[in-house]
Write a protein that holds these residues in place. Structure first.
Motif, PDB file in Angstrom:
ATOM      1  N   LEU A 239       0.811  -1.221   0.000  1.00 48.29           N
ATOM      2  CA  LEU A 239       0.000   0.000   0.000  1.00 48.29           C
ATOM      3  C   LEU A 239       0.843   1.270   0.000  1.00 48.29           C
ATOM      4  CD1 LEU A 239      -2.848  -1.018   2.485  1.00 48.29           C
ATOM      5  CD2 LEU A 239      -2.900  -0.999  -0.017  1.00 48.29           C
ATOM      6  N   ASP A 240       2.024   1.222   0.596  1.00 43.92           N
ATOM      7  CA  ASP A 240       2.882   2.411   0.651  1.00 43.92           C
ATOM      8  C   ASP A 240       3.337   2.853  -0.741  1.00 43.92           C
ATOM      9  OD1 ASP A 240       2.727   2.596   3.395  1.00 43.92           O
ATOM     10  OD2 ASP A 240       4.465   1.306   3.727  1.00 43.92           O
ATOM     11  N   ARG A 241       3.241   1.957  -1.703  1.00 41.21           N
ATOM     12  CA  ARG A 241       3.697   2.287  -3.061  1.00 41.21           C
ATOM     13  C   ARG A 241       2.519   2.590  -4.002  1.00 41.21           C
ATOM     14  NH1 ARG A 241       6.056  -2.573  -2.143  1.00 41.21           N
ATOM     15  NH2 ARG A 241       5.062  -3.467  -4.003  1.00 41.21           N
ATOM     16  N   THR A 242       1.353   2.822  -3.435  1.00 41.12           N
ATOM     17  CA  THR A 242       0.173   3.087  -4.266  1.00 41.12           C
ATOM     18  C   THR A 242       0.299   4.437  -4.959  1.00 41.12           C
ATOM     19  OG1 THR A 242      -1.215   1.774  -2.785  1.00 41.12           O
ATOM     20  CG2 THR A 242      -2.331   3.295  -4.275  1.00 41.12           C
ATOM     21  N   ASP A 243       0.163   4.423  -6.269  1.00 39.45           N
ATOM     22  CA  ASP A 243       0.247   5.653  -7.060  1.00 39.45           C
ATOM     23  C   ASP A 243      -1.106   6.340  -7.127  1.00 39.45           C
ATOM     24  OD1 ASP A 243       1.231   7.626  -8.711  1.00 39.45           O
ATOM     25  OD2 ASP A 243       0.869   6.484 -10.545  1.00 39.45           O
ATOM     26  N   LYS A 244      -2.156   5.599  -7.451  1.00 38.59           N
ATOM     27  CA  LYS A 244      -3.518   6.129  -7.476  1.00 38.59           C
ATOM     28  C   LYS A 244      -4.504   4.995  -7.329  1.00 38.59           C
ATOM     29  CE  LYS A 244      -3.971   6.199 -12.541  1.00 38.59           C
ATOM     30  NZ  LYS A 244      -4.300   7.047 -13.708  1.00 38.59           N
ATOM     31  N   VAL A 245      -5.751   5.365  -7.041  1.00 37.52           N
ATOM     32  CA  VAL A 245      -6.834   4.396  -6.866  1.00 37.52           C
ATOM     33  C   VAL A 245      -7.910   4.722  -7.883  1.00 37.52           C
ATOM     34  CG1 VAL A 245      -8.445   3.356  -5.239  1.00 37.52           C
ATOM     35  CG2 VAL A 245      -6.288   4.313  -4.402  1.00 37.52           C
ATOM     36  N   VAL A 246      -8.403   3.688  -8.570  1.00 33.62           N
ATOM     37  CA  VAL A 246      -9.371   3.864  -9.651  1.00 33.62           C
ATOM     38  C   VAL A 246     -10.657   3.115  -9.305  1.00 33.62           C
ATOM     39  CG1 VAL A 246      -9.821   3.551 -12.115  1.00 33.62           C
ATOM     40  CG2 VAL A 246      -7.501   4.051 -11.320  1.00 33.62           C
ATOM     41  N   HIS A 250     -17.125   3.739 -12.142  1.00 33.77           N
ATOM     42  CA  HIS A 250     -17.552   5.143 -12.088  1.00 33.77           C
ATOM     43  C   HIS A 250     -16.647   6.057 -12.908  1.00 33.77           C
ATOM     44  CE1 HIS A 250     -19.456   3.355  -8.548  1.00 33.77           C
ATOM     45  NE2 HIS A 250     -20.354   4.299  -8.642  1.00 33.77           N
ATOM     46  N   GLY A 251     -15.513   5.529 -13.371  1.00 38.16           N
ATOM     47  CA  GLY A 251     -14.631   6.329 -14.206  1.00 38.16           C
ATOM     48  C   GLY A 251     -13.959   7.470 -13.477  1.00 38.16           C
ATOM     49  N   VAL A 252     -13.631   7.290 -12.194  1.00 39.50           N
ATOM     50  CA  VAL A 252     -12.971   8.356 -11.434  1.00 39.50           C
ATOM     51  C   VAL A 252     -11.685   7.822 -10.806  1.00 39.50           C
ATOM     52  CG1 VAL A 252     -15.076   9.635 -10.952  1.00 39.50           C
ATOM     53  CG2 VAL A 252     -14.374   7.828  -9.393  1.00 39.50           C
ATOM     54  N   ASP A 253     -10.716   8.712 -10.662  1.00 43.08           N
ATOM     55  CA  ASP A 253      -9.445   8.396 -10.006  1.00 43.08           C
ATOM     56  C   ASP A 253      -9.385   9.112  -8.666  1.00 43.08           C
ATOM     57  OD1 ASP A 253      -8.970   7.103 -12.341  1.00 43.08           O
ATOM     58  OD2 ASP A 253      -7.443   8.505 -13.077  1.00 43.08           O
ATOM     59  N   GLY A 254      -8.709   8.489  -7.714  1.00 42.61           N
ATOM     60  CA  GLY A 254      -8.530   9.095  -6.402  1.00 42.61           C
ATOM     61  C   GLY A 254      -7.146   8.797  -5.868  1.00 42.61           C
ATOM     62  N   LYS A 255      -6.972   9.087  -4.595  1.00 39.26           N
ATOM     63  CA  LYS A 255      -5.679   8.858  -3.965  1.00 39.26           C
ATOM     64  C   LYS A 255      -5.876   8.202  -2.607  1.00 39.26           C
ATOM     65  CE  LYS A 255      -5.648  13.562  -2.057  1.00 39.26           C
ATOM     66  NZ  LYS A 255      -4.904  14.827  -1.957  1.00 39.26           N
ATOM     67  N   LEU A 256      -4.885   7.434  -2.218  1.00 40.71           N
ATOM     68  CA  LEU A 256      -4.909   6.774  -0.910  1.00 40.71           C
ATOM     69  C   LEU A 256      -4.435   7.773   0.139  1.00 40.71           C
ATOM     70  CD1 LEU A 256      -5.631   3.828  -0.136  1.00 40.71           C
ATOM     71  CD2 LEU A 256      -3.185   3.398   0.057  1.00 40.71           C
ATOM     72  N   ILE A 257      -5.258   8.022   1.149  1.00 39.94           N
ATOM     73  CA  ILE A 257      -4.915   9.046   2.136  1.00 39.94           C
ATOM     74  C   ILE A 257      -4.629   8.460   3.513  1.00 39.94           C
ATOM     75  CG2 ILE A 257      -6.247  10.813   0.944  1.00 39.94           C
ATOM     76  CD1 ILE A 257      -8.426  10.453   3.057  1.00 39.94           C
ATOM     77  N   ARG A 258      -5.006   7.207   3.737  1.00 40.41           N
ATOM     78  CA  ARG A 258      -4.786   6.646   5.072  1.00 40.41           C
ATOM     79  C   ARG A 258      -4.701   5.127   4.985  1.00 40.41           C
ATOM     80  NH1 ARG A 258      -9.296   8.417   8.826  1.00 40.41           N
ATOM     81  NH2 ARG A 258      -8.338  10.435   8.366  1.00 40.41           N
ATOM     82  N   ILE A 259      -3.780   4.552   5.743  1.00 44.26           N
ATOM     83  CA  ILE A 259      -3.630   3.101   5.831  1.00 44.26           C
ATOM     84  C   ILE A 259      -3.816   2.703   7.284  1.00 44.26           C
ATOM     85  CG2 ILE A 259      -2.104   1.129   5.451  1.00 44.26           C
ATOM     86  CD1 ILE A 259      -0.644   2.825   3.349  1.00 44.26           C
ATOM     87  N   GLY A 260      -4.741   1.804   7.547  1.00 43.36           N
ATOM     88  CA  GLY A 260      -5.050   1.402   8.916  1.00 43.36           C
ATOM     89  C   GLY A 260      -3.876   0.730   9.613  1.00 43.36           C
ATOM     90  N   ARG A 261      -3.825   0.881  10.913  1.00 45.57           N
ATOM     91  CA  ARG A 261      -2.763   0.279  11.720  1.00 45.57           C
ATOM     92  C   ARG A 261      -3.238  -0.968  12.469  1.00 45.57           C
ATOM     93  NH1 ARG A 261       1.650   3.594  12.374  1.00 45.57           N
ATOM     94  NH2 ARG A 261       1.420   5.738  11.605  1.00 45.57           N
ATOM     95  N   THR A 262      -4.523  -1.273  12.368  1.00 43.18           N
ATOM     96  CA  THR A 262      -5.066  -2.449  13.041  1.00 43.18           C
ATOM     97  C   THR A 262      -5.650  -3.400  12.008  1.00 43.18           C
ATOM     98  OG1 THR A 262      -7.207  -1.361  13.377  1.00 43.18           O
ATOM     99  CG2 THR A 262      -5.575  -1.152  15.146  1.00 43.18           C
ATOM    100  N   VAL A 263      -5.854  -4.643  12.437  1.00 42.62           N
ATOM    101  CA  VAL A 263      -6.374  -5.686  11.565  1.00 42.62           C
ATOM    102  C   VAL A 263      -7.716  -6.156  12.101  1.00 42.62           C
ATOM    103  CG1 VAL A 263      -5.975  -8.005  10.640  1.00 42.62           C
ATOM    104  CG2 VAL A 263      -4.059  -6.414  10.880  1.00 42.62           C
ATOM    105  N   VAL A 270      -6.878  -5.153   6.455  1.00 43.10           N
ATOM    106  CA  VAL A 270      -6.517  -3.803   6.887  1.00 43.10           C
ATOM    107  C   VAL A 270      -7.404  -2.815   6.128  1.00 43.10           C
ATOM    108  CG1 VAL A 270      -4.694  -2.072   6.940  1.00 43.10           C
ATOM    109  CG2 VAL A 270      -4.157  -4.463   7.399  1.00 43.10           C
ATOM    110  N   THR A 271      -7.916  -1.808   6.821  1.00 47.23           N
ATOM    111  CA  THR A 271      -8.743  -0.797   6.177  1.00 47.23           C
ATOM    112  C   THR A 271      -7.866   0.339   5.663  1.00 47.23           C
ATOM    113  OG1 THR A 271     -10.642  -1.307   7.578  1.00 47.23           O
ATOM    114  CG2 THR A 271     -10.652   0.821   6.466  1.00 47.23           C
ATOM    115  N   ALA A 272      -7.960   0.604   4.361  1.00 44.72           N
ATOM    116  CA  ALA A 272      -7.273   1.730   3.745  1.00 44.72           C
ATOM    117  C   ALA A 272      -8.331   2.694   3.208  1.00 44.72           C
ATOM    118  CB  ALA A 272      -6.354   1.267   2.629  1.00 44.72           C
ATOM    119  N   VAL A 273      -8.086   3.983   3.354  1.00 46.02           N
ATOM    120  CA  VAL A 273      -9.070   4.995   2.961  1.00 46.02           C
ATOM    121  C   VAL A 273      -8.571   5.713   1.712  1.00 46.02           C
ATOM    122  CG1 VAL A 273     -10.336   7.048   3.664  1.00 46.02           C
ATOM    123  CG2 VAL A 273      -9.774   5.300   5.358  1.00 46.02           C
ATOM    124  N   ALA A 274      -9.423   5.716   0.677  1.00 46.31           N
ATOM    125  CA  ALA A 274      -9.128   6.437  -0.558  1.00 46.31           C
ATOM    126  C   ALA A 274     -10.113   7.588  -0.698  1.00 46.31           C
ATOM    127  CB  ALA A 274      -9.221   5.515  -1.763  1.00 46.31           C
TER     128      ALA A 274
END
Length: 374
Positions: A239-246, A250-263, A270-274
């Motif tokens: 996840l640390d190497r994520t360039d973008k999220v598609v 829906h035809g939209v691009d976003g970005k990863l803004i948070r990576i969860g620290r718990t499982v 792991v919950t990741a927020v885009a």
């Protein structure tokens, strides 16, 4: 002469290190001898491996959610009876639009107290004006003037306090000024939208008796919007190497803004927020979506193989490479995967053929030949 001997010694050490590393890789591999007729009988099929590009993909499910800082709970400013609810769920409202009307006896009492404070303030102001005139004519002492000034200041402060309480009860400045001039009490109270957004939920119905601060509706601003992605623990390192999220649907691009620290103990994910800015295609809170994470390369050689070619055994990921006498079980690092393909790193070459069918037979042979399982 000594310098040449030293160079030869360094070269020998380097060759020994390379041979040791090669032996370590070979030690991790497990040979699975199989005759051609056994391979055919087991239905084992192979496909060539492909050298991957510098980036890859990871497919993950997710649920659309509203960022918490974009949620606004609209509460009843005073206790009373809900007369009307003027909005419905999913309705778009603008700041200042009416949301509900209440009948409140508390509002009447607050208005009465405000008018009393206004009358007291007017009386104190008039008394101060008179005493200032008397002091100029040396009819009263200065001490009496100081006391009158203090009383006038206290009356103005009390009036300001009562006005602020009416504002907290939902009355606008114009309504408060009208009350001061016309001195007409009213029990009706209009609750207005504090921000622009979409009505996400209604918490009260017509006829309810609500207390002060009881929730009426929830307003949400839907731009930008979040997607909570569920990433398997074994894939979280990428996840640390994520360039973008598609979001392909829906035809939209976003970005990863948070990576969860718990499982999550139930799903081991792991919950990741885009974060996305929705375009023409709406993205609705609560909607289940599928996202593709574009992952940058790690710097090493990436190989693309069919997703069915990678198996998990004894806390490792393996592929089965065709050899002259059967197959070789080779441990690899799974970098990313999609339902169709997987990107791996390991001691592979462009000439290798990887097994894609008949995996149960090869797994059984791997378990039988694995020395660590005995």
């Amino acid at each position: 002469m000594k310098r040449q001997k030293f160079q030869h010694l360094v070269l020998a050490v380097g060759l020994a290190g390379a041979l040791f590393a090669s032996a370590a890789v070979a030690a991790d591999e497990i040979a699975i001898p199989l005759r051609d007729q056994d391979v055919q009988a087991a239905g084992i099929e192979t496909k060539p491996v492909e050298k991957s590009s510098g980036s890859d993909e990871l497919v993950a499910p997710g649920v659309v959610a509203v960022p918490p800082q974009q949620l606004r709970m609209v509460a009843a400013p005073a206790a009373g009876l809900v007369e009307t609810i003027l909005v419905s769920p999913d309705e778009e409202v603008k700041e200042g639009d009416p949301i509900a009307t209440l009948k409140s006896s508390e509002l009447i009492e607050a208005q009465r107290a405000f008018l009393q404070a206004a009358a007291d303030a007017a009386l104190a102001t008039e008394k101060l004006r008179r005493d200032e005139q008397l002091y100029k004519e040396r009819i009263i002492a200065e001490r009496r003037l100081l006391v009158t000034r203090a009383e006038a200041a206290q009356a103005r402060s009390l009036l300001d306090e009562r006005g602020q309480l009416l504002a907290l009860d939902g009355m606008s400045e114009q309504a408060i000024e009208t009350l001061r001039k016309e001195r007409k009490l009213g029990a009706a109270l209009t609750v207005r939208a504090p921000v622009s957004g979409v009505i996400l939920a209604r918490h009260a119905t017509v006829g309810d008796r609500v207390m002060a601060a009881a929730p009426l509706v929830t307003i949400a601003r839907l731009k930008p919007i979040w997607v909570n992605l569920q990433i398997p623990t074994g894939r979280a390192a990428a996840l640390d190497r994520t360039d973008k999220v598609v979001l392909p649907s829906h035809g939209v691009d976003g970005k990863l803004i948070r990576i969860g620290r718990t499982v999550d103990p139930a799903t081991q994910s792991v919950t990741a927020v885009a974060e996305f800015s929705p375009g023409k295609s709406p993205i609705r809170p609560g909607q289940a979506v599928q996202a593709i994470l574009r992952i940058k390369g790690t710097g090493g050689t990436l190989w693309r193989v069919p997703a069915d070619a990678v198996v998990h055994y004894r806390d490792k990921d393996w592929v089965f490479l065709r050899s002259a006498d059967g197959f070789r079980a080779v441990p690899v690092t799974l970098v990313s995967e999609t339902p169709q393909s997987a990107s791996i790193q390991g001691p592979l070459s462009a000439a290798d053929q990887v097994a894609t069918r008949g995996m149960l037979t090869l797994l059984a042979e791997l378990a039988a030949k694995d020395p660590s399982a005995k």
